[in-house]
Design a protein around this motif. Structure first.
Motif, PDB file in Angstrom:
ATOM      1  N   PHE A   1       0.857  -1.178   0.000  1.00  0.00           N
ATOM      2  CA  PHE A   1       0.000   0.000   0.000  1.00  0.00           C
ATOM      3  C   PHE A   1       0.891   1.225   0.000  1.00  0.00           C
ATOM      4  O   PHE A   1       1.626   1.441   0.973  1.00  0.00           O
ATOM      5  CB  PHE A   1      -0.916   0.022   1.225  1.00  0.00           C
TER       6      PHE A   1
ATOM      7  N   ARG B   1       4.242   0.622   1.160  1.00  0.00           N
ATOM      8  CA  ARG B   1       4.438  -0.105   2.413  1.00  0.00           C
ATOM      9  C   ARG B   1       3.996  -1.555   2.213  1.00  0.00           C
ATOM     10  O   ARG B   1       2.932  -1.811   1.663  1.00  0.00           O
ATOM     11  CB  ARG B   1       3.610   0.512   3.538  1.00  0.00           C
TER      12      ARG B   1
ATOM     13  N   LYS C   1      -4.316 -10.463   6.298  1.00  0.00           N
ATOM     14  CA  LYS C   1      -5.220 -11.536   5.878  1.00  0.00           C
ATOM     15  C   LYS C   1      -6.343 -11.022   4.976  1.00  0.00           C
ATOM     16  O   LYS C   1      -6.659 -11.629   3.959  1.00  0.00           O
ATOM     17  CB  LYS C   1      -5.776 -12.287   7.089  1.00  0.00           C
ATOM     18  N   SER C   2      -6.908  -9.848   5.349  1.00  0.00           N
ATOM     19  CA  SER C   2      -7.964  -9.299   4.503  1.00  0.00           C
ATOM     20  C   SER C   2      -7.412  -8.853   3.164  1.00  0.00           C
ATOM     21  O   SER C   2      -8.043  -9.062   2.119  1.00  0.00           O
ATOM     22  CB  SER C   2      -8.637  -8.109   5.184  1.00  0.00           C
TER      23      SER C   2
ATOM     24  N   LEU D   1      -9.432 -11.249  -5.690  1.00  0.00           N
ATOM     25  CA  LEU D   1     -10.447 -10.780  -6.624  1.00  0.00           C
ATOM     26  C   LEU D   1     -10.115  -9.426  -7.229  1.00  0.00           C
ATOM     27  O   LEU D   1     -10.943  -8.827  -7.916  1.00  0.00           O
ATOM     28  CB  LEU D   1     -11.797 -10.685  -5.921  1.00  0.00           C
ATOM     29  N   GLY D   2      -8.930  -8.909  -6.951  1.00  0.00           N
ATOM     30  CA  GLY D   2      -8.567  -7.605  -7.502  1.00  0.00           C
ATOM     31  C   GLY D   2      -9.434  -6.484  -6.966  1.00  0.00           C
ATOM     32  O   GLY D   2      -9.753  -5.543  -7.669  1.00  0.00           O
ATOM     33  N   LEU D   3      -9.826  -6.584  -5.682  1.00  0.00           N
ATOM     34  CA  LEU D   3     -10.734  -5.587  -5.113  1.00  0.00           C
ATOM     35  C   LEU D   3     -10.021  -4.580  -4.219  1.00  0.00           C
ATOM     36  O   LEU D   3     -10.656  -3.810  -3.525  1.00  0.00           O
ATOM     37  CB  LEU D   3     -11.828  -6.277  -4.298  1.00  0.00           C
ATOM     38  N   LEU D   4      -8.702  -4.595  -4.233  1.00  0.00           N
ATOM     39  CA  LEU D   4      -7.974  -3.644  -3.373  1.00  0.00           C
ATOM     40  C   LEU D   4      -8.119  -2.229  -3.913  1.00  0.00           C
ATOM     41  O   LEU D   4      -8.330  -2.029  -5.102  1.00  0.00           O
ATOM     42  CB  LEU D   4      -6.494  -4.050  -3.327  1.00  0.00           C
TER      43      LEU D   4
ATOM     44  N   ASN E   1      -4.482   2.472  -4.348  1.00  0.00           N
ATOM     45  CA  ASN E   1      -3.114   2.710  -3.911  1.00  0.00           C
ATOM     46  C   ASN E   1      -2.364   1.414  -3.608  1.00  0.00           C
ATOM     47  O   ASN E   1      -1.276   1.441  -3.051  1.00  0.00           O
ATOM     48  CB  ASN E   1      -3.094   3.623  -2.683  1.00  0.00           C
TER      49      ASN E   1
ATOM     50  N   MET F   1     -17.993 -13.086  -2.639  1.00  0.00           N
ATOM     51  CA  MET F   1     -17.365 -12.563  -1.430  1.00  0.00           C
ATOM     52  C   MET F   1     -18.431 -12.226  -0.386  1.00  0.00           C
ATOM     53  O   MET F   1     -19.503 -11.705  -0.705  1.00  0.00           O
ATOM     54  CB  MET F   1     -16.582 -11.310  -1.832  1.00  0.00           C
TER      55      MET F   1
ATOM     56  N   PHE G   1     -18.646  -9.957   3.082  1.00  0.00           N
ATOM     57  CA  PHE G   1     -17.840  -8.965   3.796  1.00  0.00           C
ATOM     58  C   PHE G   1     -18.180  -8.915   5.277  1.00  0.00           C
ATOM     59  O   PHE G   1     -19.191  -9.434   5.728  1.00  0.00           O
ATOM     60  CB  PHE G   1     -18.041  -7.585   3.178  1.00  0.00           C
TER      61      PHE G   1
ATOM     62  N   ASP H   1     -18.760  -6.144   7.542  1.00  0.00           N
ATOM     63  CA  ASP H   1     -19.806  -5.309   8.110  1.00  0.00           C
ATOM     64  C   ASP H   1     -20.958  -5.233   7.137  1.00  0.00           C
ATOM     65  O   ASP H   1     -20.947  -4.490   6.179  1.00  0.00           O
ATOM     66  CB  ASP H   1     -19.237  -3.908   8.371  1.00  0.00           C
TER      67      ASP H   1
ATOM     68  N   SER I   1     -22.682  -1.659   6.043  1.00  0.00           N
ATOM     69  CA  SER I   1     -22.067  -0.785   5.055  1.00  0.00           C
ATOM     70  C   SER I   1     -21.805  -1.518   3.747  1.00  0.00           C
ATOM     71  O   SER I   1     -21.463  -0.905   2.756  1.00  0.00           O
ATOM     72  CB  SER I   1     -20.778  -0.192   5.601  1.00  0.00           C
ATOM     73  N   ALA I   2     -21.991  -2.843   3.741  1.00  0.00           N
ATOM     74  CA  ALA I   2     -21.703  -3.581   2.519  1.00  0.00           C
ATOM     75  C   ALA I   2     -22.889  -3.616   1.560  1.00  0.00           C
ATOM     76  O   ALA I   2     -22.746  -4.028   0.430  1.00  0.00           O
ATOM     77  CB  ALA I   2     -21.258  -4.997   2.848  1.00  0.00           C
TER      78      ALA I   2
ATOM     79  N   GLU J   1     -13.972 -12.040   7.659  1.00  0.00           N
ATOM     80  CA  GLU J   1     -14.506 -11.781   9.001  1.00  0.00           C
ATOM     81  C   GLU J   1     -16.035 -11.741   8.996  1.00  0.00           C
ATOM     82  O   GLU J   1     -16.644 -10.772   9.421  1.00  0.00           O
ATOM     83  CB  GLU J   1     -13.983 -10.432   9.525  1.00  0.00           C
TER      84      GLU J   1
END
Lengths: 297, 342, 597
Positions: free
Chosen positions: C14, C17, C43-44, C51-54, C57, C89, C91, C93, C96-97, C175
């Motif tokens: 990120f 980092r 882990k997350s 899935l290329g969801l990052l 950044n 997937m 998620f 929470d 908010s998902a 989670e």
């Protein structure tokens, strides 16, 4: 004038945080440019009158509507007043009015907003009714009605008037921020430790809305200058022989095409000033917001 | 849109909105009364008559003032009660200082102002929202920076300055092309006749510059707000969910992103109208439209209490109405509000 | 044949980092792989990278192969085709998902239509089927609800239904139960198991909770600071951990199934609460507010804390435990019932007496970040209660460094700001602040729930030590029964604002008598795959009922597992007669002890 040392962006935040914010601010090139421009404008406004032999009200009958020259740097207007001297004087007035209104309005807004939010109940209801009431009048109309009456009191009264109609939306935001802060655990913690309500507002609530207040103040600067200009345009603001950027632009508008120097120097400086303040405000918002760059998990 | 909002339970909305309307009515009443008192205290109609050429006798001045209900020799309380009685019970806002009925003037000018504001607002809002969303998606790219800088420059320009610049530009354009394609004085050409089509064309040519000067400000400010609300939404979990479902980029950004980012805009919408009204005062004066704004400026010059109050009533009603519309819009956009209110 | 998913040498950065380093994982069809680690272990990020969801950044290197085809570096088009259809997937929470403005059913139908060209009506009825499959009652009706109208558990069920929409080969669950109460967590894990059986999908289960992993995973990978430190079958990893970090982690987890002898309480009572009630009005409308109902947040809570004793107040969210605490700390007369603090009855105190009492009772909050003013140096934060008590500068200057040392922090750090400390250190600051005025009763509101397991263990140890040294009494509110078993002497269980059972901690945990306590204890997962898979779980149906209603008779009866075995007359008794709570014991007409651990 000493108010120039109170530019909103120098309001103190805790030391560790402020260096961080400053560093982030300095990295933002457009914001930094805005800050530099602001400083230069102040220098121009306050040192300018000493640079030129002409005073803003002096009439040079030998040079009516003369174009910029060595004699009159930015030319003269239709009655022979030096445009540079007038513009610099007008800039001074507009800068001071803008900053004073911003500081006063933000102060008033934070006081009313924080108290309404923290105490709730009837304090809140009354304060919000009052805010709504002031919002319902377009402030421009009320100032226009009242300001001819306040002519004798001068521009200070005018600053007061602008302030009275500039704080409401900010107060609403501060109130809603206070409402959520009030439920935050550190405020609750202070309450359970026996800290009194005003002390909590002063020590916990206000510092935590400070970043918003600082940004809002920079926006208010621009807003106040624009309001002043607008009102002066219709003859409701700063009165002759004194000048502000607004009155200069208003009187120069008709000559914009034929004698552009009477109009474009004042107009240009005004746009540059408000733009610089906006850039600084925007930069501060990014610098103060820790989530401005998406932090990774 | 694939997802439909078709039949959201209308039945639960009215009660909430009726309450809201009641609050607005109270606000309006208070605002109108205050503006009457303020105008009566601050303006000096006597000076207007005393400054007349040829000079009027003091008794004639008194006579005129009493007829208008603005004689400062009568107690303010009596004047106010008299005015309020006519205004609230009969819908009669009195006469202008020149003796014509305010209501008639009001009716004539309101259409002018609304024509000017409506086109500009609608155009400016739609364009601002789209531009803001687009720049948010392209955050920190050159196009985003360019739009940001341009909108800041626009916001830093006073309305009348922009109007003058537009006018100058139009003169230049007309000269350069040797036509008089762009008209910028009044609502239509005097004495122009012809069919419906010609009239329509004439009007829209006149509308161009004023609409542009109103719309440009809305575009600049709404695009700023929309950009920041859109940025908030872009990082949200539900956009990630939408992507994880396998929706395409367009669907994710428009259907889930922009749709949700519109919700907070409704608040800005109600505040934005305030600024717009002020701006219209200038636009009307500069482009020679005989609307409410011009009337206001003129009547302050003439110390015309009744007219000034009438414009205030108009402004207050417009602001409250736009606030009410914003509430409706908010309820329509956000299911959470609808249910919470029921 | 290729494995279903093969991750090799995965790196994620990120903004430069390192977040994930050289991660290698394989997942066979139908297999459940547990990915476990503390916060910041990557882990997350690993799951999202698949899935290329990052976010933008993030930079991803290495290889992710799904059935042999490479996903790292694949085009957005290709990924969009795979997302939801082959890999779905779930998620963390679920509030908010979900997009807040669309109906749940429509959002699921959208997932159906994203990959299959079916008419809208058909997609909608498929959504209803899916909701039915994950156990949502009245699915056709609930499909028309908006996300905010669902409870947390229901939303997570809907999330799983959405993941099942296109019958994927692989479900990534990030989670999935962290935001939920234990009894709801047990339900959701059950649904997840059922979903896996129904679709035959492989599952990558990401969790920090070793118990959850133990119950579900066939194989386990342990992550730390971006790397996989150990990988193996669940029994191998849990029973014979090889990596030192895994051993350390397993040792740090508080276990609900380790017996501990609490000290019998002997001192005089410091806090006595009888029949405490607190209601809140429910308002509607934003301008003209109208009262439209009442929340019975606390409706009959009894508590007894003696000097030097730890009482744990246990219950699920919405059960009124935090409200109870806040009622005590207001130091004003309670709305109903009675509160005696140090022998003084609340509501009869003058200002000076209340102020003196403030010194003797202090609180430590759940979230150390939220409870410390971010704009104040910790020295000032710790001194705040002292200042409020009117202590002078000299006392403060002396006390602050001493307090920092006492909670294991560097005294020189008094001029630092909260964000410069780690989570555990912040909680130590919170404890130091509470201790500054030398209280006798410390109220701990979920003091460990925001912390990682290994940090939890340290703070737990600190609390234990301070109690010994200073002779403190603790009133501990917690939903984490394993923590309770490790620190409490006595326990009091609340359900829907009312005390249902209380007693010495070993007694209640070993032989719970109230059916709710039994269900609660049985829902807590144990980090031991062998035991976890052979436990009988008492699953409670549905969600806790709304506290905006008053209930006749026993308020637990709608979900009570005993009801099925009762005769008609006995049920009538439950429906009409409120079971009384007297001292220790269970407020149940048909209480009988049952071992559930």
């Amino acid at each position: 004038m000493t108010t120039d040392t109170r530019t909103p962006e120098t309001v103190a935040a805790p030391s560790g945080r402020s260096t961080l914010v400053l560093r982030r601010f300095a990295r933002n090139r457009s914001a930094l440019a805005g800050a530099v421009v602001l400083v230069l404008l102040f220098v121009l406004a306050f040192a300018g009158p000493y640079l030129t032999p002409w005073s803003y009200s002096h009439v040079d009958y030998g040079a009516l509507r003369s174009a910029p020259s060595a004699e009159h740097w930015w030319g003269t207007n239709r009655i022979g007043q030096d445009v540079f001297a007038q513009t610099v004087r007008g800039l001074q007035k507009s800068l001071v009015i803008g900053l004073l209104v911003a500081v006063l309005a933000t102060g008033l807004a934070s006081l009313v907003g924080a108290c309404a939010g923290y105490f709730g109940g009837w304090t809140d209801r009354l304060a919000m009714f009052f805010v709504d009431l002031l919002l319902v009048f377009p402030s421009f109309l009320v100032i226009a009605i009242v300001s001819p009456r306040l002519r004798s009191a001068g521009w200070i009264a005018f600053v007061g008037l602008l302030t009275v109609f500039a704080w409401m939306i900010t107060a609403r935001v501060v109130r809603s921020m206070t409402l959520s802060l009030k439920e935050r655990e550190f405020v609750r913690a202070a309450r359970y430790m026996g800290v009194g309500p005003f002390r909590i507002i002063w020590r916990h609530v206000l510092p935590n809305v400070a970043s918003f207040l600082i940004i809002d103040a920079t926006i208010q600067v621009g807003g106040a200058v624009m309001s002043e200009t607008a009102l002066s345009y219709f003859g409701f603001g700063v009165q002759p022989p004194d000048v502000s950027l607004g009155t200069l632009i208003a009187s120069g508008t008709g000559a914009a095409v034929t004698y552009p120097w009477m109009f474009f120097f004042a107009a240009g400086l005004l746009v540059v000033f408000v733009l610089a303040v906006n850039l600084v405000g925007d930069g501060l918002r990014d610098a103060l917001d820790p989530t401005a760059k998406g932090a990774a998990r | 849109m694939m997802l439909q909002q078709e039949d959201w339970t209308i039945s639960c909305v009215p009660f909430y909105l009726v309450k809201r309307l009641g609050y607005h009515a109270v606000l309006l009443l208070a605002a109108v009364c205050l503006s009457y008192l303020l105008a009566s205290l601050a303006l000096d109609p006597r000076a207007y008559y005393e400054g007349r050429q040829p000079p009027l006798s003091p008794s004639a001045v008194d006579h005129h003032l009493t007829a208008l209900g603005v004689n400062d020799h009568q107690p303010l309380r009596d004047r106010f009660l008299h005015w309020a009685d006519r205004a609230f019970l009969h819908g009669d806002l009195g006469e202008t200082i020149d003796g014509t009925p305010v209501d008639a003037e009001f009716g004539r000018r309101i259409g002018v102002s609304l024509r000017l504001l409506l086109a500009g607002t609608v155009l400016g809002t739609v364009a601002g929202v789209l531009l803001g969303a687009w720049t948010a998606v392209r955050q920190y790219r050159p196009s985003d920076r360019a739009v940001t800088l341009a909108s800041f420059a626009l916001l830093s320009t006073p309305v009348f300055l922009l109007a003058v610049l537009l006018k100058t530009g139009a003169i230049w354009f007309n000269q350069a092309t040797g036509t008089d394609l762009i008209q910028f004085t009044g609502e239509r050409s005097p004495g122009a006749d012809g069919g419906l089509w010609t009239a329509l064309k004439d009007r829209s040519v006149h509308l161009l510059l004023p609409t542009l000067s109103v719309a440009l400000f809305s575009v600049a400010s709404y695009s700023r707000y929309q950009r920041s609300t859109m940025l908030d939404v872009l990082g949200s979990d539900y956009l990630r969910t939408a992507r994880a479902k396998g929706l395409g980029r367009r669907a994710v950004l428009l259907r889930h992103g922009l749709r949700t980012a519109l919700i907070p805009m409704s608040t800005y919408f109600s505040y934005g109208f305030l600024a717009l009204f002020t701006g219209a005062t200038f636009t009307e004066t500069i482009f020679g439209w005989h609307g409410m704004g011009e009337w206001f400026v003129n009547s302050i010059g003439k110390n015309d209490v009744n007219s000034v109050v009438a414009v205030n009533v108009f402004a207050a009603v417009t602001v409250l109405l736009s606030g009410f519309l914003a509430d409706l819009l908010h309820a329509a956009l956000d299911p959470r509000i609808r249910r919470a209110a029921s | 044949m290729n494995p279903l998913l093969e991750v090799t040498g995965l790196d994620v950065d990120f903004d430069g980092r390192a977040a994930v380093r050289d991660v290698c994982l394989t997942l066979e069809r139908g297999e459940v792989l547990g990915l476990v680690g503390e916060s910041g272990s990557g882990k997350s990020a690993t799951a999202l990278a698949i899935l290329g969801l990052l976010p933008g950044n993030a930079a991803v290197r290495g290889s992710v192969r799904l059935d042999g085809s490479e996903l790292v570096g694949a085009g957005e088009r290709e990924l969009t085709r795979i997302r939801g259809s082959r890999v779905a997937m779930v998620f963390q929470d679920p509030l908010s998902a979900f997009t807040p403005v669309y109906r749940i059913g429509d959002q699921i139908a959208e997932a159906v239509r994203a990959h299959r060209d079916v008419p809208r009506e058909q997609a909608r009825s498929r959504a209803v089927e899916l909701l039915d499959l994950v156990g949502i009652p009245e699915p056709a009706l609930r499909a028309r609800a908006f996300p905010h109208e669902f409870s947390g558990g229901m939303r997570q069920r809907a999330m799983i239904a959405m993941a099942m929409a296109a019958e994927p080969d692989l479900i990534l669950a990030d989670e999935p139960t962290t935001a939920l109460d234990v009894t709801i967590q047990a339900q959701i894990l059950d649904v997840l198991r059922a979903a896996q059986r129904a679709t035959g999908a492989a599952v990558l289960l990401v969790s920090h909770d070793l118990g959850v992993i133990a119950g579900l995973a066939d194989r386990v990978a342990v992550m730390r600071e971006g790397r996989v430190v150990e990988q193996g079958t669940a029994t191998e990893v849990f029973d014979r951990p090889r990596a030192p970090y895994t051993r350390q982690l397993l040792a740090a987890v508080p276990r609900i199934d380790t017996p501990r002898r609490p000290r019998p309480a002997t001192g005089e009572p410091v806090l006595t609460v009888r029949g405490l009630t607190r209601t809140f009005p429910v308002h509607t409308g934003t301008v003209v507010r109208r009262r439209s109902g009442t929340v019975y947040a606390v409706d009959g809570v009894d508590l007894d804390v003696r000097r030097g004793e730890t009482l744990a107040l246990v219950g699920e969210s919405g059960s009124g435990k935090s409200t109870t605490l806040f009622e005590l700390l207001e130091l004003t007369a309670p709305e109903g019932g009675s509160v005696e603090l140090f022998g003084q009855r609340l509501g009869t105190l003058g200002r000076a007496e209340a102020r003196a009492l403030r010194r003797r009772i202090q609180i430590v909050f759940q979230d150390p970040m939220a409870s410390l003013d971010p704009r104040m140096p910790v020295g000032d934060i710790i001194a705040e209660p002292l200042r409020a008590q009117g202590a002078d500068r000299a006392v403060i200057a002396r006390r602050v460094p001493a307090l920092l040392a006492q909670v294991g922090l560097e005294p020189a750090h008094a001029d630092r700001f909260p964000h410069e400390f780690s989570g555990g250190q912040r909680q130590r600051v919170g404890i130091a602040r509470a201790l500054s005025v030398e209280p006798e009763l410390l109220v701990l509101d979920e003091p460990l729930s925001a912390l990682d397991v290994s940090v939890q263990a340290e703070v737990l140890e600190l609390l234990r030590r301070l109690k010994e040294e200073l002779g403190l009494a603790y009133l501990l509110v917690s939903h984490d029964l394993a923590v309770v078993r490790n620190i409490a002497d006595r326990v009091s269980v609340v359900y829907l604002g009312r005390t249902v059972e209380a007693g010495p901690v070993d007694e209640v945990f070993a032989r719970p008598r109230h059916p709710y306590t039994q269900a609660l204890l049985s829902a807590v997962p144990v980090p031991d795959p062998t035991r976890e898979r052979h436990r009988t779980r008492i699953l409670l149906p549905g969600d806790p009922p709304s506290p905006t209603r008053r209930y006749d008779g026993c308020r637990f009866r709608a979900r009570c597992p005993l009801q099925a075995d009762l005769t008609v007359d006995e049920r009538k008794r439950c429906a009409h007669e409120v079971p009384e709570f007297e001292g220790d014991g269970a407020a149940c007409h048909f209480a009988r002890a049952r071992e559930v651990l």
